[in-house]
Design a protein around this motif. Sequence first.
Motif, PDB file in Angstrom:
ATOM      1  N   ALA A 111       0.822  -0.987  -0.276  1.00  0.00           N
ATOM      2  CA  ALA A 111      -0.069   0.200  -0.041  1.00  0.00           C
ATOM      3  C   ALA A 111       0.850   1.340  -0.052  1.00  0.00           C
ATOM      4  O   ALA A 111       0.561   2.313  -0.834  1.00  0.00           O
ATOM      5  CB  ALA A 111      -0.916   0.172   1.323  1.00  0.00           C
ATOM      6  N   ILE A 112       1.794   1.273   0.720  1.00  0.00           N
ATOM      7  CA  ILE A 112       2.850   2.589   0.844  1.00  0.00           C
ATOM      8  C   ILE A 112       3.374   2.461  -0.586  1.00  0.00           C
ATOM      9  O   ILE A 112       3.548   3.601  -1.187  1.00  0.00           O
ATOM     10  CB  ILE A 112       3.920   2.330   1.879  1.00  0.00           C
ATOM     11  CG1 ILE A 112       3.423   2.196   3.345  1.00  0.00           C
ATOM     12  CG2 ILE A 112       5.019   3.316   1.718  1.00  0.00           C
ATOM     13  CD1 ILE A 112       4.369   1.882   4.321  1.00  0.00           C
ATOM     14  N   VAL A 113       3.979   1.578  -1.174  1.00  0.00           N
ATOM     15  CA  VAL A 113       4.363   1.552  -2.636  1.00  0.00           C
ATOM     16  C   VAL A 113       3.481   2.155  -3.517  1.00  0.00           C
ATOM     17  O   VAL A 113       3.578   2.913  -4.386  1.00  0.00           O
ATOM     18  CB  VAL A 113       5.102   0.386  -2.893  1.00  0.00           C
ATOM     19  CG1 VAL A 113       5.638   0.591  -4.655  1.00  0.00           C
ATOM     20  CG2 VAL A 113       6.231   0.015  -2.135  1.00  0.00           C
ATOM     21  N   LEU A 114       2.156   1.852  -3.278  1.00  0.00           N
ATOM     22  CA  LEU A 114       1.061   2.044  -4.207  1.00  0.00           C
ATOM     23  C   LEU A 114       0.743   3.559  -3.983  1.00  0.00           C
ATOM     24  O   LEU A 114       0.781   4.379  -5.110  1.00  0.00           O
ATOM     25  CB  LEU A 114       0.004   1.276  -4.234  1.00  0.00           C
ATOM     26  CG  LEU A 114      -1.102   1.529  -5.110  1.00  0.00           C
ATOM     27  CD1 LEU A 114      -0.856   1.083  -6.435  1.00  0.00           C
ATOM     28  CD2 LEU A 114      -2.546   0.702  -4.655  1.00  0.00           C
ATOM     29  N   LEU A 115       0.698   4.142  -2.982  1.00  0.00           N
ATOM     30  CA  LEU A 115       0.067   5.429  -2.752  1.00  0.00           C
ATOM     31  C   LEU A 115       1.342   6.401  -3.318  1.00  0.00           C
ATOM     32  O   LEU A 115       1.267   7.505  -3.778  1.00  0.00           O
ATOM     33  CB  LEU A 115      -0.160   5.750  -1.234  1.00  0.00           C
ATOM     34  CG  LEU A 115      -1.195   5.082  -0.643  1.00  0.00           C
ATOM     35  CD1 LEU A 115      -1.234   4.984   1.004  1.00  0.00           C
ATOM     36  CD2 LEU A 115      -2.580   5.623  -1.345  1.00  0.00           C
ATOM     37  N   GLU A 116       2.768   6.027  -2.752  1.00  0.00           N
ATOM     38  CA  GLU A 116       3.752   6.969  -3.174  1.00  0.00           C
ATOM     39  C   GLU A 116       3.983   6.821  -4.882  1.00  0.00           C
ATOM     40  O   GLU A 116       4.276   7.815  -5.351  1.00  0.00           O
ATOM     41  CB  GLU A 116       5.085   6.379  -2.722  1.00  0.00           C
ATOM     42  CG  GLU A 116       5.025   6.704  -1.016  1.00  0.00           C
ATOM     43  CD  GLU A 116       6.471   6.688  -0.735  1.00  0.00           C
ATOM     44  OE1 GLU A 116       7.358   6.454  -1.126  1.00  0.00           O
ATOM     45  OE2 GLU A 116       6.495   7.165   0.551  1.00  0.00           O
ATOM     46  N   THR A 117       3.685   5.805  -5.380  1.00  0.00           N
ATOM     47  CA  THR A 117       3.597   5.661  -6.912  1.00  0.00           C
ATOM     48  C   THR A 117       2.712   6.480  -7.764  1.00  0.00           C
ATOM     49  O   THR A 117       2.949   7.348  -8.749  1.00  0.00           O
ATOM     50  CB  THR A 117       3.328   4.312  -7.369  1.00  0.00           C
ATOM     51  OG1 THR A 117       4.539   3.386  -6.883  1.00  0.00           O
ATOM     52  CG2 THR A 117       3.152   4.021  -9.013  1.00  0.00           C
ATOM     53  N   VAL A 118       1.423   6.529  -7.021  1.00  0.00           N
ATOM     54  CA  VAL A 118       0.437   7.513  -7.544  1.00  0.00           C
ATOM     55  C   VAL A 118       0.746   8.998  -7.466  1.00  0.00           C
ATOM     56  O   VAL A 118       0.565   9.659  -8.255  1.00  0.00           O
ATOM     57  CB  VAL A 118      -1.088   7.255  -6.928  1.00  0.00           C
ATOM     58  CG1 VAL A 118      -2.083   8.244  -7.356  1.00  0.00           C
ATOM     59  CG2 VAL A 118      -1.469   5.799  -7.288  1.00  0.00           C
ATOM     60  N   GLU A 119       1.366   9.168  -6.309  1.00  0.00           N
ATOM     61  CA  GLU A 119       1.690  10.548  -5.928  1.00  0.00           C
ATOM     62  C   GLU A 119       2.854  11.134  -6.783  1.00  0.00           C
ATOM     63  O   GLU A 119       2.643  11.889  -7.549  1.00  0.00           O
ATOM     64  CB  GLU A 119       2.285  10.826  -4.541  1.00  0.00           C
ATOM     65  CG  GLU A 119       3.153  12.219  -4.089  1.00  0.00           C
ATOM     66  CD  GLU A 119       3.191  12.295  -2.628  1.00  0.00           C
ATOM     67  OE1 GLU A 119       3.385  13.489  -2.511  1.00  0.00           O
ATOM     68  OE2 GLU A 119       3.013  11.347  -1.887  1.00  0.00           O
ATOM     69  N   SER A 120       3.801  10.186  -7.040  1.00  0.00           N
ATOM     70  CA  SER A 120       4.971  10.452  -7.796  1.00  0.00           C
ATOM     71  C   SER A 120       4.677  10.515  -9.234  1.00  0.00           C
ATOM     72  O   SER A 120       5.222  11.512 -10.052  1.00  0.00           O
ATOM     73  CB  SER A 120       6.144   9.234  -7.646  1.00  0.00           C
ATOM     74  OG  SER A 120       6.634   9.596  -6.478  1.00  0.00           O
ATOM     75  N   THR A 121       3.801   9.911  -9.841  1.00  0.00           N
ATOM     76  CA  THR A 121       3.482   9.978 -11.247  1.00  0.00           C
ATOM     77  C   THR A 121       2.344  10.928 -11.538  1.00  0.00           C
ATOM     78  O   THR A 121       2.626  11.677 -12.584  1.00  0.00           O
ATOM     79  CB  THR A 121       2.906   8.567 -11.678  1.00  0.00           C
ATOM     80  OG1 THR A 121       1.556   8.234 -10.925  1.00  0.00           O
ATOM     81  CG2 THR A 121       3.758   7.425 -11.779  1.00  0.00           C
ATOM     82  N   THR A 122       1.717  11.438 -10.399  1.00  0.00           N
ATOM     83  CA  THR A 122       1.005  12.663 -10.663  1.00  0.00           C
ATOM     84  C   THR A 122       1.911  13.938 -10.560  1.00  0.00           C
ATOM     85  O   THR A 122       1.754  14.870 -11.408  1.00  0.00           O
ATOM     86  CB  THR A 122      -0.168  12.656  -9.610  1.00  0.00           C
ATOM     87  OG1 THR A 122      -0.988  11.655  -9.469  1.00  0.00           O
ATOM     88  CG2 THR A 122      -0.973  14.134  -9.646  1.00  0.00           C
ATOM     89  N   LEU A 123       2.716  13.914  -9.886  1.00  0.00           N
ATOM     90  CA  LEU A 123       3.722  14.936  -9.788  1.00  0.00           C
ATOM     91  C   LEU A 123       4.449  14.907 -11.108  1.00  0.00           C
ATOM     92  O   LEU A 123       4.757  16.141 -11.644  1.00  0.00           O
ATOM     93  CB  LEU A 123       4.623  14.865  -8.694  1.00  0.00           C
ATOM     94  CG  LEU A 123       4.246  15.053  -7.363  1.00  0.00           C
ATOM     95  CD1 LEU A 123       5.079  14.850  -6.196  1.00  0.00           C
ATOM     96  CD2 LEU A 123       3.776  16.499  -7.123  1.00  0.00           C
ATOM     97  N   ALA A 124       4.928  13.830 -11.711  1.00  0.00           N
ATOM     98  CA  ALA A 124       5.593  13.848 -12.865  1.00  0.00           C
ATOM     99  C   ALA A 124       4.650  14.497 -13.925  1.00  0.00           C
ATOM    100  O   ALA A 124       5.121  15.118 -14.951  1.00  0.00           O
ATOM    101  CB  ALA A 124       6.114  12.266 -13.269  1.00  0.00           C
ATOM    102  N   ALA A 125       3.355  14.156 -14.137  1.00  0.00           N
ATOM    103  CA  ALA A 125       2.564  14.691 -15.062  1.00  0.00           C
ATOM    104  C   ALA A 125       2.467  16.163 -15.034  1.00  0.00           C
ATOM    105  O   ALA A 125       2.036  16.720 -16.105  1.00  0.00           O
ATOM    106  CB  ALA A 125       1.002  14.127 -14.643  1.00  0.00           C
ATOM    107  N   PHE A 126       2.814  17.002 -13.879  1.00  0.00           N
ATOM    108  CA  PHE A 126       2.700  18.334 -14.065  1.00  0.00           C
ATOM    109  C   PHE A 126       3.853  19.005 -14.819  1.00  0.00           C
ATOM    110  O   PHE A 126       3.869  20.132 -15.160  1.00  0.00           O
ATOM    111  CB  PHE A 126       2.883  18.796 -12.457  1.00  0.00           C
ATOM    112  CG  PHE A 126       1.619  19.025 -11.716  1.00  0.00           C
ATOM    113  CD1 PHE A 126       0.543  19.698 -12.062  1.00  0.00           C
ATOM    114  CD2 PHE A 126       1.490  18.103 -10.711  1.00  0.00           C
ATOM    115  CE1 PHE A 126      -0.750  19.531 -11.587  1.00  0.00           C
ATOM    116  CE2 PHE A 126       0.277  18.042  -9.940  1.00  0.00           C
ATOM    117  CZ  PHE A 126      -0.842  19.017 -10.492  1.00  0.00           C
ATOM    118  N   LEU A 127       4.731  18.118 -15.459  1.00  0.00           N
ATOM    119  CA  LEU A 127       5.747  18.648 -16.323  1.00  0.00           C
ATOM    120  C   LEU A 127       5.214  18.897 -17.698  1.00  0.00           C
ATOM    121  O   LEU A 127       5.952  19.681 -18.231  1.00  0.00           O
ATOM    122  CB  LEU A 127       6.706  17.253 -16.403  1.00  0.00           C
ATOM    123  CG  LEU A 127       7.836  17.140 -15.406  1.00  0.00           C
ATOM    124  CD1 LEU A 127       8.507  15.921 -15.758  1.00  0.00           C
ATOM    125  CD2 LEU A 127       8.781  18.212 -15.147  1.00  0.00           C
TER     126      LEU A 127
END
Length: 307
Positions: A111-127
């Motif tokens: 769950a920790i890895v899943l939540l952080e993955t969603v956060e990181s890919t969402t931040l990457a999309a702001f590029l």
Amino acid sequence: MGYDCVNNNIFLWLTFDWLAFVFVLVVPFKCKEDMLPNNEQVQLCQEGAAVEPEYVSFCALMNTIFSILDNACENKATVVSLKNTAESVTSVLKQTSTWSTFTKEETSTLAIVLLETVESTTLAAFLKSSENVSQSIQTERLDIKTQVINKECAEENTIFNLKAKGDEMKIWCSTIEESESTGTTGVAFVSFAGMESVLDESFFQDPRTFLGNSKRKLKMNSRIAGGIMTGKKKDGFSDPIIYTLENIKPKQKSESPNCVSWRMDAKGGRWTPSGCVILEASETHTVCSCNRMANLAIIMASGELTG
């Protein structure tokens, strides 16, 4: 346009005929090597390592989640697709029969890895900030709403309302400015359907502390939802962030809703009431005021007090 992930910074290169500018966007975008838990089993799951039969299902899901993150980190020439992310996460969350076979520690780690993955890919999309595009992604198990912020915060007391599934996040420009974004500025709100059955009330830190001297029963009664922001600062804000979460089942008069947020510690992850308070509770919704960006949920307490 491309980006690279070095020291948790994202480098956005915009080249013009007459001059080249390099913008360093300080966005906490994590790649796999930044978020590998200090967990021996996770290390054994990595490609090339032999996996014991009892860990095959765990490693299959773990590596599926990491593949989502790899797409964001390794495909430098392509903008991150939040739609693909949401669809991949949905496929992971739909495997509830597999999740139910894991130990509590394994469930927490995944769950920790899943939540952080969603956060990181969402931040990457702001590029993809040069297009100034906000997005609204909806899938069966995950909704993502993003808001790119340009000049909207030039007006005083501007508020953004981001909705995902039946949940909502309200955030003031003062909070966004306090978070100290550099370069692209954006906020996002995500809502997971079904994840509440995985990270249920059994992950609460200490029911005795939560309930006092009582024999009340706990049950999860909302989807897990979370706020995401590009700035470095994530908590201790002067103005609260308001989360409105939809109750899965109507609140009964005998029930007390409690807003809890997901915290990671040395033992894994847990639900804690710290940092959030209840503003309002109706049969259908619970409103939480929090001083930080959080993944949060509503836990209902019901039953009779013993003292």
